[in-house]
Design a protein around this motif. Structure first.
Motif, short mmCIF file in Angstrom:
data_model
loop_
_atom_site.label_atom_id
_atom_site.label_comp_id
_atom_site.label_asym_id
_atom_site.label_seq_id
_atom_site.Cartn_x
_atom_site.Cartn_y
_atom_site.Cartn_z
N HIS A 264 15.98 -0.41 17.25
CA HIS A 264 17.13 -1.12 18.11
C HIS A 264 16.97 -2.69 17.61
CE1 HIS A 264 17.53 2.17 20.32
NE2 HIS A 264 16.46 2.21 20.83
N VAL A 266 17.92 -5.24 19.04
CA VAL A 266 19.31 -5.68 19.47
C VAL A 266 19.04 -7.08 19.81
CG1 VAL A 266 21.03 -5.68 21.10
CG2 VAL A 266 20.10 -3.79 20.33
N HIS A 285 18.82 0.95 13.47
CA HIS A 285 20.03 0.67 14.29
C HIS A 285 20.70 1.86 14.77
CE1 HIS A 285 23.65 -1.36 15.60
NE2 HIS A 285 24.28 -0.94 14.47
N ASN A 286 20.73 1.75 16.19
CA ASN A 286 21.25 2.89 16.93
C ASN A 286 22.48 2.61 17.59
OD1 ASN A 286 18.57 4.92 16.69
ND2 ASN A 286 17.85 2.70 17.19
N PRO A 287 23.68 2.41 17.12
CA PRO A 287 24.64 1.80 17.55
C PRO A 287 25.39 2.49 18.77
CG PRO A 287 25.26 2.78 15.70
CD PRO A 287 23.85 2.73 15.63
N ASN A 290 23.17 1.97 21.82
CA ASN A 290 23.03 0.51 22.10
C ASN A 290 24.27 0.26 22.82
OD1 ASN A 290 21.54 -0.56 18.96
ND2 ASN A 290 20.59 0.17 20.88
N ALA A 298 22.98 -5.29 17.76
CA ALA A 298 22.13 -5.70 16.94
C ALA A 298 22.77 -6.54 15.72
CB ALA A 298 21.37 -4.44 16.44
N VAL A 300 22.93 -6.73 12.59
CA VAL A 300 22.85 -6.01 11.50
C VAL A 300 22.99 -6.78 10.25
CG1 VAL A 300 23.57 -3.99 10.28
CG2 VAL A 300 22.65 -3.60 12.71
N VAL A 310 17.59 -2.18 6.61
CA VAL A 310 18.10 -1.48 7.92
C VAL A 310 18.58 -0.12 7.60
CG1 VAL A 310 19.99 -1.79 9.75
CG2 VAL A 310 18.95 -3.84 8.60
N GLY A 332 27.75 2.17 13.29
CA GLY A 332 26.95 1.10 12.73
C GLY A 332 27.66 0.48 11.58
N HIS A 336 30.13 -3.99 13.38
CA HIS A 336 29.46 -5.76 13.19
C HIS A 336 30.41 -6.48 12.55
CE1 HIS A 336 25.62 -4.02 14.39
NE2 HIS A 336 25.92 -2.91 13.59
#
Lengths: 466, 466
Positions: A264, A266, A285-287, A290, A298, A300, A310, A332, A336
């Motif tokens: 995470h 975040v 990263h666990n979009p 999240n 997060a 990223v 990542v 993910g 962003h």
């Protein structure tokens, strides 16, 4: 055993090329121009196919398969109360949870999974045994990091939380001894089964446990995996408890190394990013999770720009009601853009593949074994069918794989040279039996009072100032 | 023709219930407790199924099917240059684009699509004819709103843009006359085909055209559909051109009515939300496209709280490389947690269904005909198979449908009482022929200079201050 995948599209040095790939035993032996290698005993026609390194699901909790679709949208701290309440209690649910997670991973582009695994109290060895049997039955590569903690649930809230105290958790010393026993019994790299040390997170762990896990990771070359600053509440808690960033605190305890992956992140700030990058740790990263839990976005792009490794994770099925790795990767990849107006910083499909494959492999301490299609690396490969309607038209297969919504496109998959999927079907386990188990799970009984109600007033007061 | 769907799970007044649903002709005739109605000539067993009103894909551009996976991640203004460059030029591509869009919509929960359709210059009637033939071939309900504009591409950039001027666009008067002719020829509500007025957006349209479309919508009871404040550049342009908000400007021109739906609205402010809500306009939320193009996060929760009708759209396949309505709904449901910490404001699966069905129907001026499972409404229905592995375990089917990653779950679908899908297959068109067309499209030729390069320096200077 030799397998030749002939004239197949793959990603080499950032662009798509047609190649021959020869597998020998558990390794990739040769990558050569298309149609240049002699035919091997097992020949696979690569026409209209795309071959990529297997991706890594960098963070999930396999037993939550049983809780898929169950828990309403709540922030992590309240959601957790519901997860505890409805968690599976039977060992065979853990076995089938691992099987399900492995199958979902294989059929969505993955060849390796990091299972930050809930284990039944007083049945820890038996639980890990069930998970190992599940993963071995499927044949996927799996890192099992049992969730351990020596602080009670209430300690995960800022400004404490007046909850009836559940049974006292085990001590750090007991937990570390248990982890040594689990490693001795189950860590089995030759079979693709790895034990990781997985302290739940700083919010539930004493310094003794966090640091003890670090020493175990150092001594036995194990992946160190932990939740880190998933929520605003955790960020506040870290300031309250340590007066410094939780990332700096972990570094002070000796927990950040190239074997470390944190889920995470975040709420990490620029200094945290710098520290994670410098120690060659990995951010998973666990979009989907999240967003589902309202944890936030997060950082990223900032992380990647700072040189941080990542990777992507699905997180457990109780916080991401699908376990589809390509879905997590898509989200993910596109999410962003809202954090950075300069489109030259946005993630490309090629970067996403690199993050999901080599980024993921590094995150589970296997960057020397898997993550690229290179001679000498283990043959962890996924072959995609480009003729499926979801992959048409053929403008750019890689872009459609990452930015489209590929469905039933995994044609074949290999782990350590062993073919586990053929024609879209997992060869090693009876998936019909798995689906029968899932279909006939007794309907969840919803408690009269939702389990998060006792903690809700405290949460709202502290986090929402009501 | 009578069809009884017997003992099926459905959403009634916000909770799941088992009911019998009797269809008669093109309507829903009766909704009654499970197993209470006499058997009808056509009987459908609702066991292990979920029946929902058909959803509306509130905004797409069907011909972009051919550009799926083609255009790299760029902000709208630069991405558009690439879209124009690679847009289809053959009428049969428009026919198959409509077929593909209809099929994708039906197989992902939709029974109606708003096609904000690119039409070939000087072949406008022929293009609309091809689209109408495509939608009629499948039998889906479709609103076709040809994209019209009377200002050049460069006018869509703040601070102008020194581009070689393309062919002069048609005048507002010519375009409005053309729209009248298109309506006269193709508007056919009884057959489920509607023409909408679709000025591209204020950034490409004179006041004369915007207002003229409004008058046409008033006079002929047509849906008014337009892009609105999709990007920060458009917001800046509105200030530059009008000195007031683009929403207020549209209201001043008489363009905001209950028949109006605006796509995106990422950059609307609180006053805009208020105005859109007061005029009973609809905001069509396109979350995948908004992330793919880096447009930002539309203020969906604020809108709903202000009473604004919000629906979901996929947007075209060049900016959302999948045309899967359930995917767009999932993302639109979980995305907005990052904009509001109070989880009581977060969207639930039940709300998402309401937005996608009735919200969508209102947005295309059909709220009196479709959007709920109520006697007297048109039978626009989708039946989902709950035994598919992606819908297991059976904890909460609605939650798994909206928050999971349902795959191949549309078992059957009806539009105006006519069954278009059975056992997951579209009955009305030859999907194999469609896939053959898509598979054998000539490989896209990438121009030596990417088409956005000439406008890029201006864009970077104005929007990124470089």
């Amino acid at each position: 055993m030799q397998t030749l995948i002939q004239s197949v599209l793959t990603l080499q040095n950032g662009s798509l090329e047609l190649v021959d790939v020869l597998l020998m035993g558990d390794r990739i032996h040769t990558v050569a121009p298309a149609n240049s290698l002699p035919v091997a005993p097992c020949l696979i026609d690569g026409t209209d196919k795309l071959l990529l390194p297997g991706f890594v699901n960098g963070h999930t909790h396999s037993s939550q398969v049983w809780q898929r679709g169950l828990i309403p949208q709540l922030p992590l701290e309240l959601w957790l109360a519901n997860v505890f309440d409805s968690t599976p209690r039977q060992l065979d649910q853990f076995y089938w949870g691992a099987v399900s997670t492995a199958v979902d991973t294989l059929l969505s582009g993955g060849t390796c999974v990091m299972d930050h695994a809930y284990v039944l109290p007083h049945q820890e060895m038996e639980t890990v045994d069930a998970l190992v049997r599940g993963y071995k039955a499927v044949g996927i590569r799996a890192v099992i990091a049992p969730l351990i903690q020596d602080l009670p649930f209430a300690s995960g809230f800022p400004r404490g939380c007046l909850l009836p105290q559940a049974a006292s958790p085990q001590s750090a010393a007991e937990l570390l001894a248990m982890m040594e026993a689990i490693v001795a019994e189950f860590h089995d790299p030759n079979q693709g089964i790895y034990i990781g040390v997985g302290p739940t997170g700083f919010h539930r762990c004493s310094d003794e446990l966090l640091a003890g896990c670090g020493k175990l990771s150092d001594r036995l070359n194990l992946c160190y995996h932990t939740h880190l600053l998933e929520t605003r509440a955790q960020q506040r808690l870290a300031q309250e408890r340590y007066g410094i960033s939780a990332v700096q605190h972990l570094e002070n305890l000796g927990c950040l190394t190239p074997r470390t992956s944190v889920a995470h992140g975040v709420w990490i700030d620029d200094a945290d990013i710098e520290l994670l990058a410098r120690t060659e740790s990995t951010l998973v990263h666990n979009p989907v999770s999240n967003l589902r839990l309202g944890s936030g976005l997060a950082p990223v792009l900032k992380g990647l720009q700072a040189g941080l490794n990542v990777s992507f994770g699905c997180d457990g099925a109780a916080s991401n009601d699908a376990q589809h790795l390509l879905e997590a990767i898509k989200l993910g990849t596109i999410l962003h853009t809202v954090t950075d107006q300069d489109y030259e910083h946005w993630l490309t499909p090629e970067q996403a593949v690199q993050m999901a494959a080599m980024g993921g492999a590094k995150g589970v301490n296997l960057g020397d074994r898997t993550g690229t299609i290179t001679p000498g690396m283990d043959a962890d490969l996924v072959l995609y069918n480009l003729n499926h309607p979801s992959m048409l038209p053929r403008n750019n297969p890689l872009q459609l794989l990452i930015l489209g919504r590929p469905t039933d496109v995994v044609e074949a998959a290999w782990v350590q040279g062993r073919q586990l999927v053929d024609q879209g079907r997992v060869l090693t386990v009876d998936t019909a039996a798995l689906h029968h188990m899932l279909r006939h799970q007794p309907q969840a009984v919803h408690p009269a009072e939702p389990p998060h109600h006792p903690v809700e007033p405290h949460y709202r007061e502290v986090m929402l100032n009501r």
